[in-house]
Design an enzyme around this catalytic site. Structure first.
Site, mmCIF file in Angstrom:
data_model
loop_
_atom_site.group_PDB
_atom_site.id
_atom_site.type_symbol
_atom_site.label_atom_id
_atom_site.label_comp_id
_atom_site.label_asym_id
_atom_site.label_seq_id
_atom_site.Cartn_x
_atom_site.Cartn_y
_atom_site.Cartn_z
ATOM 1 N N LYS A 187 0.880 -1.129 0.218
ATOM 2 C CA LYS A 187 -0.106 0.033 0.050
ATOM 3 C C LYS A 187 0.949 1.184 0.093
ATOM 4 O O LYS A 187 1.228 1.831 1.099
ATOM 5 C CB LYS A 187 -0.871 -0.065 1.265
ATOM 6 C CG LYS A 187 -1.987 0.947 1.240
ATOM 7 C CD LYS A 187 -3.101 0.771 2.285
ATOM 8 C CE LYS A 187 -4.152 1.665 2.111
ATOM 9 N NZ LYS A 187 -4.897 2.078 1.244
HETATM 10 C C1 LIG Z 1 -6.470 0.149 -4.111
HETATM 11 C C2 LIG Z 1 -7.296 -0.647 -2.834
HETATM 12 N N1 LIG Z 1 -7.908 -1.580 -2.849
HETATM 13 C C3 LIG Z 1 -8.549 -2.219 -2.068
HETATM 14 C C4 LIG Z 1 -8.506 -1.525 -0.608
HETATM 15 C C5 LIG Z 1 -9.451 -2.082 0.455
HETATM 16 O O1 LIG Z 1 -8.652 -2.574 1.282
HETATM 17 P P1 LIG Z 1 -8.885 -2.651 2.977
HETATM 18 O O2 LIG Z 1 -10.211 -3.313 3.044
HETATM 19 O O3 LIG Z 1 -7.898 -3.284 3.729
HETATM 20 O O4 LIG Z 1 -9.197 -1.187 3.292
HETATM 21 C C6 LIG Z 1 -7.853 -0.284 -0.439
HETATM 22 C C7 LIG Z 1 -8.289 0.377 0.707
HETATM 23 O O5 LIG Z 1 -7.261 0.540 1.447
HETATM 24 C C8 LIG Z 1 -7.244 0.225 -1.793
HETATM 25 O O6 LIG Z 1 -6.663 1.464 -1.439
#
Ligand SMILES: Cc1ncc(COP(=O)(O)O)c(C=O)c1O
Length: 315
Positions: A159
Site C-alpha cells: 500500500k
Molecule cells: C487500492 C485499494 N484496494 C483495496 C482496498 C481495500 O483494502 P482494505 O479493506 O484493507 O481497506 C483499498 C483500501 O485501502 C485500496 O486503496
C-alpha cells in the site's frame, strides 16, 4: 470532506499539534512517492471505541515497508500501541486512522536509501466514503480506461503512496464521466479492483472475487467479508474474472475500509441484477456492520478496544 484541522498527530513518537505536523518540500516522498501507509477505522460500539482489525492493518504496513526496504524501530505491538495512544491523546470516539511511513529530507537523488524513514499517525473523523445513500441504493460505476499496474512494475500488494497515482487517474476519470467510481482491469483484461476498494460479484448465491495475482491490494475488508460469507455457508471463490462477468452478475459490491460494503447498481450504464442492492450484499453488509458496530459478538477477535471496555453485561 475537509480536515477539521484540530487535534494532535503522532510524528516519530511525539504528539504534535495538527498545524505543526509539517515536512520539508525537499523530502524524498514528495518527489518520488516513497511512502507506504494504512487506512483503518475506529468505531464507536456499545462497549466503547474499538479499532477494526488493527493488527492486520499494522501487519500490512510492515509488509509494505519490507517490500520498499524501509526499517523503523517499532514492532507490530509498537505500531498498535502508537495508534491507540494517538486515539486516546485526541479523545476520539470514532475515527479514520492513517499511519504513514515515508522517506524524509536528506538528498533528492532517486535512491531513497540515504533518506531517513519517518512516520506519522493522522486521525480524523470520516463518515461513509461513497455516501449513506450509496450503502442502500448502490453506486453507478464505469470500467476505467486505465489499467491497474502490470505485475512486476509497481507492487500492488504494497500500500504505497506511488500506487495511488494510478488510483487517482481511475477516480478522476470516473467523476469526470459522471460516475461515482471506476473499476480497473489488470493489463490482461481481468477484473482487478476499484480505485480504493476490492470487489465481489454474486452469481447464483455464490461469491467470486479476483485473486491477488490480478493486481489487487490484499484488502482486510475483503478478507473479513470472505470470512463472514463462509460463516454463513456461502461459497467464496478467488478467481480471475472477465469484464463481462461483472455485467452478468446478480450482484456486485465494493469492500474496503473507506467504502465498507457498498453495492454497485450499474456498470457502464448496464443495470446489475435488479439495479439495486441485492439480498446477498445486504446480508453481508448487515453482518459486517453488526461486527464493526459491536452489535454481534466479536467471534473472530477483530476488535481492539481503545479505552477500558465496558463490562459485557452493559451491552
Ligand atoms: C487500492 C485499494 N484496494 C483495496 C482496498 C481495500 O483494502 P482494505 O479493506 O484493507 O481497506 C483499498 C483500501 O485501502 C485500496 O486503496
Amino acid at each position: 470532506m475537509a480536515f477539521p484541522g484540530t487535534g494532535r498527530i503522532w510524528m516519530n513518537g511525539k504528539l504534535v499539534p495538527w498545524a505543526d505536523a509539517t515536512i520539508h518540500v525537499a523530502s524524498h516522498v514528495v518527489h518520488y512517492g516513497s511512502g507506504v501507509f494504512e487506512g483503518a477505522r475506529c468505531y464507536g460500539t456499545p462497549r466503547g471505541s474499538a479499532c477494526f482489525r488493527l493488527d492486520a492493518h499494522m501487519r500490512r504496513l510492515q509488509q509494505s515497508m519490507k517490500i520498499y526496504r524501509m526499517e523503523y524501530p517499532l514492532d507490530l505491538n509498537g505500531w498498535i500501541q502508537a495508534v491507540l495512544e494517538t486515539i486516546r491523546a485526541n479523545a476520539m470516539k470514532a475515527c479514520y486512522i492513517r499511519p504513514l511511513v515515508y522517506r524524509g529530507y536528506e538528498t533528492l537523488g532517486v535512491n531513497p536509501l540515504a533518506c531517513p524513514v519517518e512516520a506519522a499517525i493522522i486521525l480524523w473523523e470520516w463518515g461513509t466514503y461513497l455516501g449513506q445513500e450509496a450503502l442502500e441504493q448502490g453506486v453507478d460505476v464505469k470500467i476505467a480506461s486505465w489499467a491497474r499496474m502490470a505485475a512486476n512494475t509497481l507492487p500492488a500488494l504494497a500500500k504505497s503512496t506511488a500506487n495511488y497515482a494510478n488510483s487517482a487517474l481511475i477516480k478522476m476519470e470516473a467523476l469526470a464521466d459522471g460516475y461515482a467510481e471506476g473499476i480497473a482491469l489488470d493489463v490482461h483484461g481481468h477484473v482487478s479492483e476499484g480505485s480504493g476498494q476490492n470487489l465481489f460479484i454474486v452469481r447464483d448465491g455464490a461469491l467470486f472475487t479476483p485473486p491477488i495475482a490480478n493486481s489487487i491490494l490484499g484488502g482486510i475488508t475483503r478478507d473479513s467479508v470472505m470470512t463472514l460469507a463462509r460463516d454463513f455457508g456461502i461459497s467464496v471463490t478467488e478467481t480471475s474474472l472477465p469484464r463481462e462477468a461483472l455485467y452478468l452478475a446478480d450482484e456486485v459490491f465494493f469492500v474496503g475500509t473507506a467504502a465498507e460494503v457498498t453495492p454497485v447498481r450499474s456498470i457502464d450504464k448496464i443495470a446489475i441484477g435488479g439495479g439495486r442492492r441485492g439480498p446477498v450484499t445486504e446480508r453481508l453488509q448487515r453482518a459486517f456492520f453488526d461486527v464493526i458496530n459491536g452489535v454481534t459478538p466479536d467471534r473472530h477477535g477483530w476488535l481492539t478496544y481503545v479505552y477500558a471496555p465496558e463490562p459485557a453485561h452493559a451491552r
